[in-house]
Design a protein around this motif. Structure first.
Motif, short mmCIF file in Angstrom:
data_model
loop_
_atom_site.label_atom_id
_atom_site.label_comp_id
_atom_site.label_asym_id
_atom_site.label_seq_id
_atom_site.Cartn_x
_atom_site.Cartn_y
_atom_site.Cartn_z
N ASP A 32 6.64 9.50 3.71
CA ASP A 32 5.44 10.29 3.98
C ASP A 32 4.18 9.47 3.76
O ASP A 32 3.18 9.64 4.47
CB ASP A 32 5.41 11.54 3.11
N ALA A 33 4.21 8.58 2.77
CA ALA A 33 3.06 7.72 2.50
C ALA A 33 2.80 6.81 3.71
O ALA A 33 1.63 6.60 4.09
CB ALA A 33 3.31 6.90 1.25
N ASP B 271 -1.92 -0.22 7.95
CA ASP B 271 -0.68 -1.00 7.79
C ASP B 271 -0.06 -0.69 6.43
O ASP B 271 -0.59 -1.10 5.39
CB ASP B 271 -0.98 -2.49 7.91
N PRO B 272 1.07 0.04 6.41
CA PRO B 272 1.70 0.40 5.12
C PRO B 272 2.12 -0.80 4.29
O PRO B 272 2.24 -0.70 3.07
CB PRO B 272 2.92 1.22 5.54
N SER B 273 2.36 -1.95 4.95
CA SER B 273 2.87 -3.12 4.21
C SER B 273 1.75 -3.98 3.63
O SER B 273 2.04 -4.97 2.97
CB SER B 273 3.75 -3.97 5.12
N ILE C 210 -6.36 6.66 4.90
CA ILE C 210 -6.40 5.86 3.69
C ILE C 210 -7.36 4.69 3.86
O ILE C 210 -7.35 4.00 4.88
CB ILE C 210 -4.99 5.32 3.35
N ALA C 211 -8.20 4.48 2.84
CA ALA C 211 -9.11 3.34 2.86
C ALA C 211 -8.91 2.52 1.59
O ALA C 211 -8.59 3.08 0.52
CB ALA C 211 -10.55 3.82 2.95
N LEU D 56 0.81 -1.20 0.00
CA LEU D 56 0.00 0.00 0.00
C LEU D 56 0.86 1.26 0.00
O LEU D 56 0.54 2.23 -0.72
CB LEU D 56 -0.93 0.00 1.22
N ASP D 57 1.94 1.30 0.78
CA ASP D 57 2.77 2.51 0.82
C ASP D 57 3.44 2.77 -0.54
O ASP D 57 3.56 3.92 -0.98
CB ASP D 57 3.81 2.45 1.94
#
Length: 231
Positions: free
Chosen positions: A17-18, A36-38, A27-28, A3-4
């Motif tokens: 920053d993301a 969770d950025p991963s 963020i959805a 996602l990041d």
């Protein structure tokens, strides 16, 4: 894709920053908040930032009628660049497929598709570029044969690839070349003792400059124009 990484690819946010933005809960993915950025997301996912949908930018293929005074670069300390003429999201991802000198006008193609660009710029692919040329002195008939045979340019080890010269009148001609050496057209005429006073690119392969585009204007290429490269 993570996602990041996706968020960084479709916005101006850096990867770090993301990650912060994702952890903030703004963020959805497909309507559900994700922190969770991963997290891996499918290509079909609907990713939103505070309710606004974010879409990946697909390959872009653009033609620009380049004016004088602009350089074909992403950035330049002294001059405006062709990207300054573009009203595009993430313009820094675009690159020029076949550069023109600062004082040369006409057709410039910009894309973020590296393979498509290579098909234009690689001499092995023999994508012909057509130029309208004006010179300081009358163009000698011998240039037709010399250019067809290839000429040696100063500091270059090999002749230019065969080129097609059509003389319009004393000081005007059209020249077709299939490579893009540094200042090539100017140097070719210089090797014949003549100087180019005006240079304008009219076509790249089967893609001709749209006559409806004023200097500094651009448009997206048609599907047929895009497909013509590499045929």
């Amino acid at each position: 894709m993570r996602l990041d990484r996706y968020l960084a690819s479709v916005t101006d946010y850096s990867r770090s920053d993301a990650k912060k933005l994702i952890k903030s809960g703004d963020i959805a993915v497909d309507g559900r908040a994700v922190t969770d950025p991963s997290q891996l997301i499918p290509a079909t996912a609907d990713v939103t930032l505070m309710g606004v949908s974010l879409r990946a930018i697909g390959p872009r293929y653009l033609m620009l009628n380049k004016p004088q005074g602009y350089v074909c670069a992403a950035r330049d300390r002294r001059h405006s660049t062709v990207l300054d003429l573009m009203d595009e999201d993430n313009p820094e991802r675009l690159h020029v497929a076949g550069r023109l000198d600062i004082d040369t006008t006409g057709l410039v193609l910009l894309t973020d598709d590296g393979n498509w660009s290579h098909a234009i710029t690689s001499p092995q692919r023999k994508c012909w570029k057509t130029y309208y040329v004006e010179t300081a002195e009358p163009i000698a008939e011998r240039c037709i044969e010399h250019f067809a045979r290839g000429v040696f340019l100063k500091d270059d080890k090999a002749r230019t690839l065969p080129a097609e010269l059509s003389i319009i009148d004393d000081c005007r001609a059209r020249l077709k070349i299939c490579e893009g050496r540094y200042h090539q057209v100017k140097r070719m005429f210089g090797a014949e003792g003549n100087a180019v006073t005006r240079l304008h690119r009219e076509a790249i392969g089967e893609i001709s400059l749209d006559s409806s585009l004023a200097e500094g204007e651009y448009r997206a290429l048609s599907a047929d124009e895009i497909a013509s490269v590499g045929r």
